[in-house]
Enzyme design. Structure first.
Site, PDB file in Angstrom:
ATOM      1  N   SER A  20     -58.183 -56.776  39.562  1.00 50.02           N
ATOM      2  CA  SER A  20     -57.695 -57.386  38.329  1.00 50.02           C
ATOM      3  C   SER A  20     -58.322 -58.767  38.127  1.00 50.02           C
ATOM      4  O   SER A  20     -59.546 -58.881  38.080  1.00 50.02           O
ATOM      5  CB  SER A  20     -56.166 -57.442  38.344  1.00 50.02           C
ATOM      6  OG  SER A  20     -55.664 -57.756  37.068  1.00 50.02           O
ATOM      7  N   ASP A  69     -57.539 -48.290  31.294  1.00 52.50           N
ATOM      8  CA  ASP A  69     -56.898 -49.268  32.177  1.00 52.50           C
ATOM      9  C   ASP A  69     -55.530 -49.673  31.615  1.00 52.50           C
ATOM     10  O   ASP A  69     -55.417 -50.140  30.479  1.00 52.50           O
ATOM     11  CB  ASP A  69     -57.796 -50.496  32.297  1.00 52.50           C
ATOM     12  CG  ASP A  69     -57.257 -51.528  33.262  1.00 52.50           C
ATOM     13  OD1 ASP A  69     -56.282 -52.205  32.906  1.00 52.50           O
ATOM     14  OD2 ASP A  69     -57.808 -51.655  34.376  1.00 52.50           O
ATOM     15  N   HIS A 112     -54.380 -49.236  37.070  1.00 54.49           N
ATOM     16  CA  HIS A 112     -54.922 -50.598  37.152  1.00 54.49           C
ATOM     17  C   HIS A 112     -54.888 -51.006  38.619  1.00 54.49           C
ATOM     18  O   HIS A 112     -53.813 -51.109  39.211  1.00 54.49           O
ATOM     19  CB  HIS A 112     -54.083 -51.552  36.306  1.00 54.49           C
ATOM     20  CG  HIS A 112     -54.611 -52.961  36.280  1.00 54.49           C
ATOM     21  ND1 HIS A 112     -55.793 -53.290  35.652  1.00 54.49           N
ATOM     22  CD2 HIS A 112     -54.117 -54.117  36.797  1.00 54.49           C
ATOM     23  CE1 HIS A 112     -55.992 -54.601  35.774  1.00 54.49           C
ATOM     24  NE2 HIS A 112     -54.999 -55.123  36.479  1.00 54.49           N
TER      25      HIS A 112
END
Length: 402
Positions: free
Chosen positions: A174, A270, A337
């Protein structure tokens, strides 16, 4: 009935205990106290910190540096809300951190990197380690020093043996995945000339796109992050010499200039990007997208159509990087994610696969130059190996909302 429930609970507890004993690894925290004198501190002024599990055997001179994710803060208010959490203070970071997935020390769970030095760098600055503002407001006592934190941690690791690295990977998930892209070449520059150095970004390829209302929400958000943290001077000059600094927070404007080999793992759908770039709350005041964002199975046909369009934008942003034999990518069509720190999506019999390879296998083969890997999945819902995220509507983390 009650006894049966109790027995079931005991069985589950014993099973989890067995799994914990065979898979569990908890790693102690290390504080970089030397960084404080250099101004390398978290939002609250506390020292940087990381968790390091030492390499062994053939991996003693190999290093995997995993940068923690956790969104960003784009205003004094949002940074203050992080200041007294692990995302703003090393005082709030856990003393012993569980390592799994790409950080596991067992070959059956992490075949290529299990015996490397594996490091998880705490994320406590809110700027993907790019900020550097000297002045500190005495009222808020906020320190915007992410770039200094990055350097202080790397210097500490170099002194502890990384200066002798033969293999090294800068990775992250991330916001940490974005870090691994933005700092990739500078990381390589710190290491010995003969070392094999590559970078890996998991769910860090955030794209420039307008939201469902037509507003450039994510661009405005990144502009505020870059401005507040004084990030411009720490973004790649090859980008900032051509574009506005906030646009250089988008990997699609940076990655093509990264000279160090780079591997991208990302879901084309995502879940963070769908929730925060495509359909942020500000663009959906009546909550029409709420259930869809929590669970892709609850999306309407129209919403899925819009998400398919977002996937095409994502692929266009990826293809715009141009061809590169040294670059690798694993782009699946899951609603997910970050897929590398969790064992079930990193390396397990039922983990997501492309071309019949797990992420772990694809990345390992690519790093060791056994096989190149550049695969893009078919559109949702064709991939039956996906582990699609289902979110708790009552849960809240800094990595969900912006």
């Amino acid at each position: 009935m009650v006894n049966g429930t109790v027995q079931q609970w005991i069985y589950s507890f014993v099973t989890l205990s067995i799994i914990f004993r065979t898979e569990g690894l908890f790693v102690n925290i290390t504080y970089v106290l030397s960084g404080v004198a250099k101004g390398a501190v978290c939002l609250d002024g506390s020292p940087p910190a990381y968790h390091h599990d030492k390499g062994f055997g053939t991996g003693v001179n190999s290093w995997l540096i995993q940068m923690e994710g956790g969104g960003w803060c784009n205003s004094v208010t949002t940074c203050l809300s992080r200041k007294n959490t692990r995302l703003g203070s090393s005082k709030q970071m856990v003393e012993n951190l569980a390592f799994s997935g790409i950080l596991s020390n067992l070959p059956q769970f992490n075949p290529d990197f299990y015996n490397w030095n594996r490091v998880k760098v705490g994320y406590c600055d809110g700027s993907s380690f790019t900020g550097d503002v000297q002045a500190v407001n005495p009222i808020t006592n906020l320190h915007f020093r992410g770039a200094r934190v990055f350097l202080a941690v790397m210097e500490d690791l170099l002194a502890k043996g990384m200066k002798n690295a033969e293999n090294a990977i800068l990775s992250g998930c991330s916001a940490g995945g974005l870090t691994s892209i933005l700092h990739c070449d500078s990381f390589k520059a710190l290491l010995p000339m003969g070392a094999k150095v590559k970078c890996f970004s998991d769910a860090g390829y955030f794209i420039y796109a307008k939201d469902i209302s037509g507003a450039p929400h994510i661009e405005e958000y990144f502009r505020d992050v870059v401005s507040l943290h004084g990030s411009a001077k720490n973004l790649p000059p090859v980008c900032t010499s051509r574009l506005k600094p906030d646009l250089c927070f988008f990997p699609q404007n940076v990655a093509q200039h990264v000279r160090t080999p780079l591997f991208l793992v990302n879901a084309a759908y995502d879940s963070w990007q769908i929730k925060n770039i495509l359909a942020p709350d500000v663009a959906d005041p009546y909550g029409f997208w709420l259930n869809c964002k929590l669970d892709i199975l609850k999306c309407s046909s129209r919403q899925l159509q819009i998400m398919h369009g977002y996937r095409l934008l994502f692929l266009r942003a990826l293809n715009a990087l141009g061809p590169s034999s040294s670059r690798g990518y694993f782009i699946n069509s899951c609603y997910a994610h970050c897929q590398t720190e969790v064992q079930e999506t990193w390396y397990r019999a039922d983990s997501p696969k492309l071309a019949n390879k797990t992420i772990a296998k694809a990345l390992g083969d690519w790093f060791y130059d056994k096989n190149p890997f550049q695969k893009i999945d078919c559109p949702y819902p064709c991939d039956k190996t996906c582990h699609n995220r289902v979110f708790d509507p009552n849960a809240h983390t800094f990595d969900i909302d912006i």
